[in-house]
Motif scaffolding. Structure first.
Motif, PDB file in Angstrom:
ATOM      1  N   ILE A 152      59.338  46.611  13.593  1.00 34.21           N
ATOM      2  CA  ILE A 152      59.706  46.860  12.184  1.00 34.21           C
ATOM      3  C   ILE A 152      58.515  47.487  11.469  1.00 34.21           C
ATOM      4  O   ILE A 152      57.370  47.370  11.939  1.00 34.21           O
ATOM      5  CB  ILE A 152      60.190  45.546  11.500  1.00 34.21           C
ATOM      6  CG1 ILE A 152      60.948  45.839  10.187  1.00 34.21           C
ATOM      7  CG2 ILE A 152      59.023  44.580  11.247  1.00 34.21           C
ATOM      8  CD1 ILE A 152      61.788  44.676   9.673  1.00 34.21           C
ATOM      9  N   GLY A 153      58.770  48.137  10.349  1.00 33.18           N
ATOM     10  CA  GLY A 153      57.685  48.795   9.596  1.00 33.18           C
ATOM     11  C   GLY A 153      57.045  49.864  10.468  1.00 33.18           C
ATOM     12  O   GLY A 153      57.732  50.674  11.090  1.00 33.18           O
ATOM     13  N   GLY A 154      55.733  49.822  10.561  1.00 32.01           N
ATOM     14  CA  GLY A 154      55.016  50.818  11.349  1.00 32.01           C
ATOM     15  C   GLY A 154      55.346  50.757  12.826  1.00 32.01           C
ATOM     16  O   GLY A 154      55.137  51.727  13.555  1.00 32.01           O
ATOM     17  N   SER A 155      55.861  49.644  13.284  1.00 34.49           N
ATOM     18  CA  SER A 155      56.219  49.528  14.697  1.00 34.49           C
ATOM     19  C   SER A 155      57.646  50.005  14.939  1.00 34.49           C
ATOM     20  O   SER A 155      58.201  49.798  16.024  1.00 34.49           O
ATOM     21  CB  SER A 155      56.059  48.066  15.149  1.00 34.49           C
ATOM     22  OG  SER A 155      54.716  47.665  14.956  1.00 34.49           O
ATOM     23  N   SER A 205      54.986  45.114  18.409  1.00 36.69           N
ATOM     24  CA  SER A 205      54.482  44.397  17.239  1.00 36.69           C
ATOM     25  C   SER A 205      52.973  44.250  17.365  1.00 36.69           C
ATOM     26  O   SER A 205      52.496  43.632  18.317  1.00 36.69           O
ATOM     27  CB  SER A 205      55.137  43.021  17.130  1.00 36.69           C
ATOM     28  OG  SER A 205      54.546  42.289  16.079  1.00 36.69           O
ATOM     29  N   LYS A 206      52.279  44.795  16.400  1.00 35.30           N
ATOM     30  CA  LYS A 206      50.815  44.707  16.427  1.00 35.30           C
ATOM     31  C   LYS A 206      50.380  43.241  16.506  1.00 35.30           C
ATOM     32  O   LYS A 206      49.565  42.865  17.332  1.00 35.30           O
ATOM     33  CB  LYS A 206      50.251  45.390  15.177  1.00 35.30           C
ATOM     34  CG  LYS A 206      48.753  45.391  15.112  1.00 35.30           C
ATOM     35  CD  LYS A 206      48.272  46.216  13.923  1.00 35.30           C
ATOM     36  CE  LYS A 206      46.794  45.987  13.669  1.00 35.30           C
ATOM     37  NZ  LYS A 206      46.291  46.750  12.546  1.00 35.30           N
ATOM     38  N   THR A 207      50.976  42.426  15.640  1.00 33.54           N
ATOM     39  CA  THR A 207      50.556  41.024  15.573  1.00 33.54           C
ATOM     40  C   THR A 207      51.320  40.128  16.552  1.00 33.54           C
ATOM     41  O   THR A 207      50.852  39.056  16.913  1.00 33.54           O
ATOM     42  CB  THR A 207      50.840  40.481  14.157  1.00 33.54           C
ATOM     43  OG1 THR A 207      52.240  40.731  13.878  1.00 33.54           O
ATOM     44  CG2 THR A 207      49.986  41.168  13.121  1.00 33.54           C
ATOM     45  N   PHE A 208      52.509  40.548  16.932  1.00 33.40           N
ATOM     46  CA  PHE A 208      53.434  39.754  17.749  1.00 33.40           C
ATOM     47  C   PHE A 208      53.775  38.428  17.065  1.00 33.40           C
ATOM     48  O   PHE A 208      54.024  37.413  17.714  1.00 33.40           O
ATOM     49  CB  PHE A 208      52.876  39.515  19.158  1.00 33.40           C
ATOM     50  CG  PHE A 208      53.898  39.836  20.231  1.00 33.40           C
ATOM     51  CD1 PHE A 208      54.219  41.152  20.527  1.00 33.40           C
ATOM     52  CD2 PHE A 208      54.561  38.831  20.924  1.00 33.40           C
ATOM     53  CE1 PHE A 208      55.167  41.468  21.496  1.00 33.40           C
ATOM     54  CE2 PHE A 208      55.517  39.130  21.902  1.00 33.40           C
ATOM     55  CZ  PHE A 208      55.814  40.446  22.191  1.00 33.40           C
ATOM     56  N   THR A 213      60.865  40.839  14.224  1.00 31.92           N
ATOM     57  CA  THR A 213      60.720  41.342  15.593  1.00 31.92           C
ATOM     58  C   THR A 213      60.841  40.216  16.613  1.00 31.92           C
ATOM     59  O   THR A 213      61.517  40.360  17.635  1.00 31.92           O
ATOM     60  CB  THR A 213      59.356  42.056  15.724  1.00 31.92           C
ATOM     61  OG1 THR A 213      59.352  43.115  14.774  1.00 31.92           O
ATOM     62  CG2 THR A 213      59.141  42.608  17.119  1.00 31.92           C
ATOM     63  N   GLN A 349      56.781  54.403   3.835  1.00 35.71           N
ATOM     64  CA  GLN A 349      55.875  53.315   4.224  1.00 35.71           C
ATOM     65  C   GLN A 349      54.417  53.785   4.206  1.00 35.71           C
ATOM     66  O   GLN A 349      53.548  53.123   3.636  1.00 35.71           O
ATOM     67  CB  GLN A 349      56.188  52.744   5.622  1.00 35.71           C
ATOM     68  CG  GLN A 349      55.309  51.522   5.894  1.00 35.71           C
ATOM     69  CD  GLN A 349      55.211  51.099   7.361  1.00 35.71           C
ATOM     70  OE1 GLN A 349      55.676  51.791   8.249  1.00 35.71           O
ATOM     71  NE2 GLN A 349      54.589  49.957   7.593  1.00 35.71           N
ATOM     72  N   VAL A 509      52.651  42.544   0.933  1.00 32.62           N
ATOM     73  CA  VAL A 509      53.849  42.130   1.678  1.00 32.62           C
ATOM     74  C   VAL A 509      53.804  40.638   2.024  1.00 32.62           C
ATOM     75  O   VAL A 509      54.778  40.082   2.527  1.00 32.62           O
ATOM     76  CB  VAL A 509      54.040  42.965   2.974  1.00 32.62           C
ATOM     77  CG1 VAL A 509      54.167  44.438   2.644  1.00 32.62           C
ATOM     78  CG2 VAL A 509      52.897  42.739   3.953  1.00 32.62           C
ATOM     79  N   LYS A 513      56.836  37.076   2.441  1.00 35.27           N
ATOM     80  CA  LYS A 513      56.930  36.495   3.790  1.00 35.27           C
ATOM     81  C   LYS A 513      56.739  34.976   3.714  1.00 35.27           C
ATOM     82  O   LYS A 513      57.479  34.207   4.329  1.00 35.27           O
ATOM     83  CB  LYS A 513      55.815  37.057   4.695  1.00 35.27           C
ATOM     84  CG  LYS A 513      56.063  38.430   5.258  1.00 35.27           C
ATOM     85  CD  LYS A 513      54.952  38.734   6.283  1.00 35.27           C
ATOM     86  CE  LYS A 513      54.772  40.208   6.511  1.00 35.27           C
ATOM     87  NZ  LYS A 513      53.629  40.534   7.354  1.00 35.27           N
TER      88      LYS A 513
HETATM   89  O1  F6P Z   1      55.285  45.116   6.326  1.00 33.55           O
HETATM   90  C1  F6P Z   1      54.039  44.638   6.680  1.00 33.55           C
HETATM   91  C2  F6P Z   1      53.625  45.025   8.060  1.00 33.55           C
HETATM   92  O2  F6P Z   1      52.474  44.330   8.350  1.00 33.55           O
HETATM   93  C3  F6P Z   1      53.422  46.527   8.256  1.00 33.55           C
HETATM   94  O3  F6P Z   1      52.217  46.975   7.785  1.00 33.55           O
HETATM   95  C4  F6P Z   1      53.606  46.654   9.718  1.00 33.55           C
HETATM   96  O4  F6P Z   1      53.797  47.976  10.089  1.00 33.55           O
HETATM   97  C5  F6P Z   1      54.810  45.781   9.929  1.00 33.55           C
HETATM   98  O5  F6P Z   1      54.610  44.689   9.041  1.00 33.55           O
HETATM   99  C6  F6P Z   1      55.037  45.288  11.324  1.00 33.55           C
HETATM  100  O6  F6P Z   1      53.958  44.525  11.810  1.00 33.55           O
HETATM  101  P1  F6P Z   1      53.785  44.185  13.330  1.00 33.55           P
HETATM  102  O7  F6P Z   1      53.595  45.461  14.087  1.00 33.55           O
HETATM  103  O8  F6P Z   1      52.585  43.294  13.417  1.00 33.55           O
HETATM  104  O9  F6P Z   1      55.034  43.475  13.809  1.00 33.55           O
END
Ligand code: F6P
Length: 549
Positions: A152-155, A205-208, A213, A349, A509, A513
């Motif tokens: 989602i978002g950037g991912s 997901s960057k953070t997972f 996600t 975004q 954001v 959350k």
């Molecule tokens: O919407 C906030 C955000 O942190 C974005 O900057 C990011 O692209 C998105 O959520 C998804 O985050 P992640 O890749 O960690 O799942």
């Protein structure tokens, strides 16, 4: 750093903008036959025509002066040098390293990141070739025909936009799907079309840890296992893209099926990293590499070209002029290119998450100037039949960017000429409009007169002098797409640099959350009805629970 409003050029621009706000573009073009040459730039086969903007040579001179006084060049150098320009998170911002196809080193904390970047790219190449060639098979030995990117978002937005844009280059044997929304409709509707034996999921997901996600990934895994009935199937049907190996492993994905990236890649700038895996699978690694090379060419231009001939700088400064000196609230991105149908969504975004800020880099709340605009848009010609009425005759100033290819990748009859004709016509109509005397003459020719004419006339006048910029390119190749995306990314950087804000965090954001996390258990029918919120929120939860029962 002085705030932007304290800079001498800002003060001069304030007075100057009051004059150019009323610039008559008809007159400006009539009195200067060289206007287009003065106000246009070329980069490879990309032509940027900004002559239909409310600017004079003096406006541009003052805007470049502003960029220099705001130290845009110095800030650019700090980003390319890997300094922690994202200071609220103590991170470097080096998406430019991801598309560095040359021998140059990019350092974070004295360490060259390029060996790791190249290593991940080479793993992407191998994996992509394996899946596309059919050497990588599903658990039951069948070839993968569908890839689902769960993010989602950037991912999600960047890869989704790029896959749409590069559809003409895609293999016919591999479909790319995107699931982002936590709304069950998104994943359920997608899975309903898929065969579990032939489907590969990328959990991006960057953070997972992102709720949407992880929820979608869990449901996808349940769907797969319900059909294949063997936990070992996950290894052949799930890969992960993340910076968080521990969480990937906890989810049940073997980290040998994980493609990593780094905290110096912002989510909205991550399509160039392993987050772009779905793009590489969809169009092949070679095309993905061309996309990176196109972005790198724009990076080099942004880093080295003088401000006056620097495309991202010029786009950024024009935006500042309207946003800060002419009260424009928004910017419309209008690609006359169906393959760019998600371009505005992606840059919504990139731009709004980057520059939608009210705290400056010195820790002060911004009180006397505007930061990021509202970004919106739609592919032409569809937009013409939806919202262009407001662009032409509404009471708001909306600077527009038109993006169009001279050649179609899917030629058919005279469709493309019609598309081009419409695009150019819109820029002409916005700039030059239809005067009162022209509108009156037209009505008179139709036999309308007297009171009827007087009443109709205001609705028939097009005021003109509505600014637009046109980006005309030969065709939408992967290279050109890469350079266009990088162009807009750097435009956002230039604006953030002038507004003295951190364009690379997104604390805004977080509150929603956290509150969603609190409300979730309160939706459980067995939980007591909540009383801890305001009356509206308590009431909404109670009513929803009543309907859910
Ligand atoms: O919407 C906030 C955000 O942190 C974005 O900057 C990011 O692209 C998105 O959520 C998804 O985050 P992640 O890749 O960690 O799942």
């Amino acid at each position: 750093m002085p705030t932007p409003t304290e800079l001498p050029a800002w003060k001069k621009l304030k007075a100057h903008a009051a004059q150019v706000r009323n610039l008559d573009l008809r007159q400006a073009f009539a009195s200067d036959p060289a206007r287009v040459e003065t106000f246009s730039l070329t980069f490879e086969d990309l032509f940027l025509d900004y002559s239909k903007n409310l600017v004079t040579e003096e406006s541009m001179r003052l805007l470049f002066e502003l960029a220099r006084e705001a130290k845009v060049e110095e800030q650019r150098a700090r980003m390319f040098a890997g300094e922690a320009v994202n200071f609220t998170e103590g991170r470097a911002v080096l998406h430019v390293a991801l598309r560095n196809r040359k021998a140059r080193a990019f350092k974070v904390d004295g360490q060259d990141v390029m060996p790791e970047v190249r290593d991940v790219l080479s793993r992407i190449e191998t994996f992509t070739d394996e899946v596309r060639s059919g050497r990588w098979l599903g658990h039951t030995g069948k070839k993968i025909t569908d890839v689902v990117n769960i993010g989602i978002g950037g991912s999600d937005l960047g890869p989704l936009m790029a896959c749409h844009a590069l559809a003409p280059y895609a293999s016919k044997d591999l479909n790319a799907w995107f699931v982002s929304n936590v709304d069950p409709a998104h994943i359920a509707d997608t899975l309903a079309k898929l065969d579990p034996e032939r489907t590969l999921f990328i959990v991006a997901s960057k953070t997972f840890t992102t709720q949407e996600t992880m929820t979608n990934a869990g449901s996808a895994r349940d769907w797969l296992l319900a059909s294949l009935k063997d936990d070992a199937a996950v290894a052949k049907h799930f890969v992960a893209v993340s910076t968080n190996a521990k969480a990937v492993s906890a989810f049940g994905i073997d980290t040998k099926n994980m493609f990593g990236f780094w905290d110096w890649v912002g989510g909205r700038y991550s399509l160039w990293s392993a987050i772009g895996l779905v793009i590489a699978l969809y169009v092949g690694f070679e095309r993905f590499a061309e996309l990176l090379a196109g972005a790198q060419a724009m990076d080099e231009h942004f880093e080295t070209a003088p401000l006056e001939t620097n495309l991202p700088v010029v786009l950024g400064l024009l935006g500042i002029l309207y946003n800060d000196f002419m009260d424009a609230q928004s910017v419309a991105l209008l690609p006359y290119d169906q393959h760019l149908d998600r371009f505005a969504a992606h840059f919504q975004q990139v731009d709004m998450e980057s520059n939608g800020k009210r705290a400056d880099r010195d820790g002060h709340l911004i009180k006397d100037y505007q930061t990021g605009p509202i970004v919106w848009g739609e592919a032409g010609t569809n937009g013409q039949h939806a919202f262009y009425q407001l662009l032409h005759q509404g009471t708001k100033l909306v600077p527009c960017d038109f993006l169009v290819a001279a050649r179609s990748l899917t030629p058919l009859g005279d469709h493309h000429q019609k598309l081009l004709a419409n695009c150019f016509a819109q820029t002409e109509a916005l700039a030059f409009g239809k005067t009162e005397s022209e509108a009156r003459a037209e009505l008179e020719q139709q036999g309308v007169e007297g009171e009827t004419l007087a009443k109709l006339l205001p609705s028939k006048i097009f005021p003109g002098n509505r600014p637009s910029t046109t980006l005309l390119y030969k065709e939408l190749t992967p290279h050109r797409l890469g350079s266009l995306i990088a162009l807009y990314e750097h435009k956002v950087f230039v604006q953030g640099a002038i507004w003295n804000i951190n364009s690379f965090d997104q604390w805004g954001v977080e509150l929603g959350k956290a509150l969603a996390g609190k409300i979730l258990p309160e939706l459980d029918p067995k939980a007591p009805l909540p009383t801890g919120h305001d009356a509206s929120t308590n009431g909404l939860i109670a009513r929803a629970r009543h309907f859910m029962a």
